[in-house]
Design a protein around this motif. Structure first.
Motif, mmCIF file in Angstrom:
data_model
loop_
_atom_site.group_PDB
_atom_site.id
_atom_site.type_symbol
_atom_site.label_atom_id
_atom_site.label_comp_id
_atom_site.label_asym_id
_atom_site.label_seq_id
_atom_site.Cartn_x
_atom_site.Cartn_y
_atom_site.Cartn_z
ATOM 1 N N GLN A 221 -10.907 78.800 8.178
ATOM 2 C CA GLN A 221 -10.055 78.481 7.020
ATOM 3 C C GLN A 221 -8.841 77.658 7.425
ATOM 4 O OE1 GLN A 221 -10.285 81.613 3.394
ATOM 5 N NE2 GLN A 221 -8.854 82.078 4.989
ATOM 6 N N GLY A 225 -8.333 73.539 6.168
ATOM 7 C CA GLY A 225 -7.336 73.215 5.154
ATOM 8 C C GLY A 225 -7.343 74.191 3.996
ATOM 9 N N ILE A 226 -8.325 75.097 3.960
ATOM 10 C CA ILE A 226 -8.351 76.103 2.888
ATOM 11 C C ILE A 226 -7.140 77.011 3.002
ATOM 12 C CG2 ILE A 226 -9.624 78.109 2.023
ATOM 13 C CD1 ILE A 226 -12.184 76.593 2.903
ATOM 14 N N LYS A 228 -4.244 76.195 3.928
ATOM 15 C CA LYS A 228 -3.094 75.512 3.333
ATOM 16 C C LYS A 228 -3.084 75.710 1.822
ATOM 17 C CE LYS A 228 -2.312 71.903 6.757
ATOM 18 N NZ LYS A 228 -2.335 70.464 7.056
ATOM 19 N N ARG A 229 -4.265 75.639 1.225
ATOM 20 C CA ARG A 229 -4.326 75.861 -0.222
ATOM 21 C C ARG A 229 -3.871 77.273 -0.573
ATOM 22 N NH1 ARG A 229 -6.542 71.758 -2.880
ATOM 23 N NH2 ARG A 229 -8.335 70.660 -2.036
ATOM 24 N N LEU A 230 -4.301 78.226 0.242
ATOM 25 C CA LEU A 230 -3.912 79.618 -0.015
ATOM 26 C C LEU A 230 -2.403 79.775 0.108
ATOM 27 C CD1 LEU A 230 -6.668 81.619 1.956
ATOM 28 C CD2 LEU A 230 -6.584 81.143 -0.474
ATOM 29 N N ARG A 231 -1.854 79.193 1.168
ATOM 30 C CA ARG A 231 -0.403 79.334 1.405
ATOM 31 C C ARG A 231 0.413 78.601 0.339
ATOM 32 N NH1 ARG A 231 2.717 81.643 3.228
ATOM 33 N NH2 ARG A 231 3.749 80.729 5.006
ATOM 34 N N ALA A 232 -0.142 77.524 -0.186
ATOM 35 C CA ALA A 232 0.600 76.760 -1.196
ATOM 36 C C ALA A 232 0.561 77.456 -2.558
ATOM 37 C CB ALA A 232 0.007 75.356 -1.307
ATOM 38 N N ALA A 233 -0.426 78.316 -2.758
ATOM 39 C CA ALA A 233 -0.564 78.995 -4.057
ATOM 40 C C ALA A 233 0.447 80.140 -4.159
ATOM 41 C CB ALA A 233 -1.985 79.523 -4.201
ATOM 42 N N PRO A 234 0.801 80.508 -5.381
ATOM 43 C CA PRO A 234 1.800 81.585 -5.554
ATOM 44 C C PRO A 234 1.178 82.973 -5.392
ATOM 45 C CG PRO A 234 1.167 80.728 -7.685
ATOM 46 C CD PRO A 234 0.424 79.913 -6.674
ATOM 47 N N ILE A 235 0.644 83.234 -4.239
ATOM 48 C CA ILE A 235 0.057 84.556 -3.981
ATOM 49 C C ILE A 235 0.723 85.151 -2.745
ATOM 50 C CG2 ILE A 235 -2.172 84.057 -5.063
ATOM 51 C CD1 ILE A 235 -3.311 83.541 -2.282
ATOM 52 N N SER A 236 0.702 86.486 -2.709
ATOM 53 C CA SER A 236 1.404 87.165 -1.609
ATOM 54 C C SER A 236 0.562 87.155 -0.338
ATOM 55 C CB SER A 236 1.698 88.615 -2.009
ATOM 56 O OG SER A 236 0.488 89.325 -2.100
ATOM 57 N N ARG A 237 1.219 87.472 0.748
ATOM 58 C CA ARG A 237 0.513 87.555 2.022
ATOM 59 C C ARG A 237 -0.472 88.732 2.001
ATOM 60 N NH1 ARG A 237 5.142 85.819 6.466
ATOM 61 N NH2 ARG A 237 5.706 83.921 5.357
ATOM 62 N N ASP A 388 2.969 80.305 9.666
ATOM 63 C CA ASP A 388 3.318 78.899 9.462
ATOM 64 C C ASP A 388 2.116 78.001 9.692
ATOM 65 O OD1 ASP A 388 5.835 79.356 8.719
ATOM 66 O OD2 ASP A 388 6.795 78.685 10.572
ATOM 67 N N GLU A 389 2.058 76.977 8.926
ATOM 68 C CA GLU A 389 0.937 76.038 8.998
ATOM 69 C C GLU A 389 1.486 74.633 8.931
ATOM 70 O OE1 GLU A 389 -2.713 75.067 9.697
ATOM 71 O OE2 GLU A 389 -2.267 77.156 9.322
ATOM 72 N N ALA B 48 5.627 72.171 0.651
ATOM 73 C CA ALA B 48 4.619 73.024 0.021
ATOM 74 C C ALA B 48 4.801 74.504 0.363
ATOM 75 C CB ALA B 48 3.226 72.567 0.449
ATOM 76 N N LEU B 50 4.324 75.836 3.385
ATOM 77 C CA LEU B 50 3.433 76.264 4.456
ATOM 78 C C LEU B 50 4.205 76.497 5.746
ATOM 79 C CD1 LEU B 50 0.578 73.600 4.072
ATOM 80 C CD2 LEU B 50 0.969 75.654 2.741
ATOM 81 N N LEU B 51 5.343 75.868 5.815
ATOM 82 C CA LEU B 51 6.105 75.843 7.059
ATOM 83 C C LEU B 51 7.578 76.056 6.711
ATOM 84 C CD1 LEU B 51 5.420 75.198 10.018
ATOM 85 C CD2 LEU B 51 5.883 72.806 9.530
ATOM 86 N N ASP B 68 6.754 83.841 -1.286
ATOM 87 C CA ASP B 68 5.374 83.362 -1.432
ATOM 88 C C ASP B 68 4.881 83.365 -2.868
ATOM 89 O OD1 ASP B 68 5.028 82.987 1.320
ATOM 90 O OD2 ASP B 68 4.546 85.098 1.623
ATOM 91 N N THR B 69 5.359 84.330 -3.652
ATOM 92 C CA THR B 69 4.784 84.508 -4.993
ATOM 93 C C THR B 69 5.650 83.892 -6.089
ATOM 94 O OG1 THR B 69 5.849 86.658 -5.167
ATOM 95 C CG2 THR B 69 3.604 86.632 -4.323
ATOM 96 N N LYS B 73 6.030 77.836 -7.690
ATOM 97 C CA LYS B 73 5.020 77.172 -6.858
ATOM 98 C C LYS B 73 3.861 76.646 -7.695
ATOM 99 C CE LYS B 73 4.000 79.000 -2.729
ATOM 100 N NZ LYS B 73 3.624 80.044 -1.750
ATOM 101 N N GLU B 82 -6.893 67.762 5.503
ATOM 102 C CA GLU B 82 -8.234 68.268 5.788
ATOM 103 C C GLU B 82 -8.904 68.589 4.455
ATOM 104 O OE1 GLU B 82 -5.456 69.905 6.425
ATOM 105 O OE2 GLU B 82 -5.075 69.834 8.577
ATOM 106 N N GLY B 84 -9.994 70.912 2.189
ATOM 107 C CA GLY B 84 -9.831 72.354 1.972
ATOM 108 C C GLY B 84 -10.849 72.876 0.982
ATOM 109 N N TYR B 102 -4.186 80.453 -8.869
ATOM 110 C CA TYR B 102 -3.039 80.157 -9.735
ATOM 111 C C TYR B 102 -3.090 80.988 -11.021
ATOM 112 C CZ TYR B 102 -1.821 76.476 -6.526
ATOM 113 O OH TYR B 102 -1.436 75.810 -5.388
#
Lengths: 390, 311
Positions: A221, A225-226, A228-237, A388-389, B48, B50-51, B68-69, B73, B82, B84, B102
């Motif tokens: 993942q 790049g998947i 990155k999509r997860l981290r960019a989305a408004p979801i918790s760790r 971090d990504e 974004a 990520l970092l 994060d939530t 965002k 890449e 994804g 989302y």
């Protein structure tokens, strides 16, 4: 044939092999470790480490001089670890896998055995309860028991400590006892099915391999790049990691049920004990596998680098957990040490609730241990996790 | 509106991004332009979420992203460099997954997926596994996945790498439509022609630093008189034989890529004869020569002393 091209291709392959250090280590360490392990437990090299004593419960209901001598002889035997107790306690211990054989000496054993040795009277009967998964040990105990009975009865008749074997020149001596052997399974009438242990071990092994794949998937993942999509989305760790853990656990439980379902239909391996206990063990082991997968996911940056190490770790877990060969074959120290490995708990737990027929309360112990490993592996994985990504 | 303020990121001794600041307004496309390793992806990653930047902050609609939530965002969509995508899932299953991230579900998600598939020109391949797609189709789906939740701000990290011209044009058309809808685009690339076609504002980054940050016209105006003259050298030879050419009066930059010698001139008419003479005197033959006016490539070359694709 172009020797230049041939040599260049061979040189390339060797170079690629040598430069992949983890692959080199894996290809060398795995056979060395596994061969050493099996060689060691099967006594391939003389060593001073004490081999495991066979745990034997002895219930002396006779309390004669001969029975006292017999118990003393068995206690002094270096191959046995004698445990006192009642017959009921001994039966539970054998059923739970803590004791291999229980020997019950009946009242009147001493006088009857002495008479029988000289060819008169009816030989008394020793009741032997044994763990049917320990067939080789049972045979060994049978032989040792015969030796000590002969010595004890002989000493009682002729005096001295070892006269039994030397006084039989006149013929007329007979075996002074008989045995009534009873394999302790879930309950009377239920036969021991060796397939149970086999399926427990292999299920544990291949669920762990699934755990490796789960860890690899997280690395994939990241690479694809998947992540990155997860981290960019408004979801918790928690959602990101927890969902992966939950799916791994569900797959593990699914594998467990399908494999044991097959074993039940084809080989009649049944959950003779608590079904709820079996489910609890499956869920606990599934969660442990999920945490193991997370730990794999943080142990390397690329699938190539991680896979070899993960397979080696899994093989070690499986070997030391008794999934390939039963743990009672291990040397004494290793038997104890193997309780620090989750697979030992899982294999024993599955044995317990299948052919041993143990209940839910018993299953709670292994379940707690597996959940403990889950917390340990999970905490370690989260601590090492790289969020971090770039 | 998106605002990056004094963003800085270091990896041990390496300063990947050094105090980068810019704003991107609604309806505006901002191009982050620079060679590989310039710090473009790191900048987008910090925007974004990520970092985590070592310093500075990112503001969306005037406020920072809190955790994060943070629902804000949802206003951003990321197209990673890449692909994804899950190769073993179908296009629609990929979109369903990314929509769910989302909070999209039910009929609304279905409609958004259909629209995204139409936009990507993949409606007829919706049920096919992604692994059966061409590179261009995957790139279009990669973009569609970021548009699914209708973000106001779209972050695109080199979204056309390795695509065929047809797919590239399709992606450009989608982005131009997106801009017409009043949305904000941040677009990283090292393709000058892409930046010239798409971007209203150009930020040239090199070694993590902003070298220029202005409208396309203003950035071009940084080198108003510069022209570029290119020679196809027949005998390029070894070493940096061309370096002394820089000493010729009126020459700003010199670079050799394979057999292509590129010379930046302040004034084509005045300096070109001197360059031709220098080549003749130094025994360099050429089979072809061409000149062009200043473009972003020229600007980058002038500002950094090197070509964006050769860095």
């Amino acid at each position: 044939m172009s020797t230049t091209a041939f040599a260049a291709l061979v040189r390339r392959d060797l170079y690629l092999y040598i430069t992949d250090r983890r692959a080199v280590i894996m290809s060398l360490a795995a056979p060395i470790l596994i061969a050493s392990f099996f060689g060691y437990i099967f006594g391939g090299v003389a060593n001073d480490a004490p081999s495991a004593r066979v745990p034997v419960a002895v219930i002396d209901n006779d309390q004669s001089d001969i029975s006292h001598r017999l118990v003393a002889g068995l206690t002094a035997d270096r191959a046995l670890e004698i445990r006192p107790g009642t017959l009921a306690q001994a039966r539970d211990a054998v059923r739970g896998g803590k004791t291999t054989v229980a020997v019950a000496i009946p009242p009147g054993f001493g006088p009857q055995a002495a008479q029988s040795l000289l060819g008169g009277g009816h030989p008394p009967e020793l009741q032997l309860l044994y763990d049917p998964s320990h067939g080789a040990e049972m045979a060994m105990v049978r032989g040792i028991l015969t030796q000590h009975v002969m010595e004890s009865v002989g000493a009682g008749l002729f005096g001295g400590s070892g006269g039994g074997s030397g006084g039989g020149s006149g013929g007329g001596f007979a075996m002074p006892f008989t045995t009534r052997e009873e394999p302790v399974t879930a309950r009377k009438g239920v036969e021991y099915n060796a397939m149970g242990h086999s399926f427990a071990g292999m299920t544990v092994q291949f669920i762990l391999f699934m755990g490796i794949d789960a860890g690899m998937f997280m690395i994939y993942q990241r690479r694809s790049g998947i992540w990155k999509r997860l981290r960019a989305a408004p979801i918790s760790r928690f959602v990101m990691i927890g969902s992966r853990a939950a799916s791994s656990a569900l797959i593990a439980v699914f594998i467990m049920f399908v494999v044991f379902g097959f074993a039940r239909i084809v080989f009649h391996v049944r959950v003779e004990g608590s079904l709820a206990g079996f489910v609890a063990i499956a869920v606990a082991f599934g969660l442990m596998t999920a945490a193991f997968g997370l730990l794999i996911a943080v142990s390397g940056k690329t699938p190539e680098a991680t896979r070899g190490l993960a397979i080696l770790a899994t093989l070690l877990l499986v070997m030391l957990g008794g999934a390939w060969v039963p743990a009672f074959i291990f040397p004494q120290w290793l038997q104890k040490a193997s309780f620090a490995i989750p697979t030992r708990w899982a294999v024993d737990a599955l044995d317990g609730v299948t052919w041993r027929g143990l209940g839910f309360a018993w299953a709670l112990g292994p379940v707690a241990a597996l959940l403990g490993f889950t917390v340990l592996f999970g905490a370690l994985a989260l601590w090492l996790f790289r969020w971090d990504e770039a | 509106m998106l605002e990056a303020k004094e963003l800085r990121k270091t990896y041990r001794d390496l300063v990947a991004v050094d105090a980068i600041s810019f704003r991107a307004r609604p309806g505006e496309t901002v191009g982050l332009l620079g060679p590989n390793g310039a710090g473009k992806t790191t900048t987008v990653s910090m925007i974004a979420g990520l970092l985590k930047p070592d310093r500075g902050e990112v503001l969306i609609e005037g406020r920072p992203v809190r955790g994060d939530t943070d629902p804000i965002k949802r206003r951003m969509g990321l197209v990673p460099q890449e692909l994804g995508l899950h190769d073993e899932l179908s296009a629609q299953d990929n979109l369903a997954l990314f929509g769910a991230l989302y909070g999209m579900r039910g009929a609304a998600r279905r409609r958004a997926m259909d629209a995204a598939l139409d936009l990507a020109g993949l409606a007829d391949r919706a049920r096919d596994r992604v692994r059966t797609f061409s590179g261009g189709m995957k790139r279009r789906l990669n973009l569609a996945a970021a548009l699914l939740h209708d973000p106001q701000i779209l972050l695109l990290d080199e979204p056309t790498v390795g695509v065929d011209p047809q797919s590239r044009n399709a992606i450009f058309s989608t982005l131009e439509e997106f801009r017409r809808q009043g949305k904000t685009l941040v677009y990283t690339t090292h393709y000058m022609e892409e930046a010239e076609r798409l971007c209203d504002r150009i930020i040239i980054i090199d070694h993590g630093k902003v070298m220029a940050n202005d409208s396309l016209e203003a950035v071009r105006a940084l080198v108003p008189n510069v022209s570029l003259i290119e020679f196809e050298i027949e005998n390029p030879g070894e070493g940096e034989w061309y370096a002394p050419l820089r000493l010729v009066d009126g020459v700003d930059s010199v670079e050799l890529q394979g057999t292509l010698l590129r010379v930046g001139l302040r004034n084509l008419a005045e300096t070109a004869p001197s360059v031709l003479e220098w080549l003749r005197q130094n025994g360099r033959r050429y089979s072809h020569l061409a000149s062009q006016r200043a473009d972003l490539e020229t600007v980058f070359l002038t500002l950094t002393g090197r070509s964006v694709r050769n860095s």
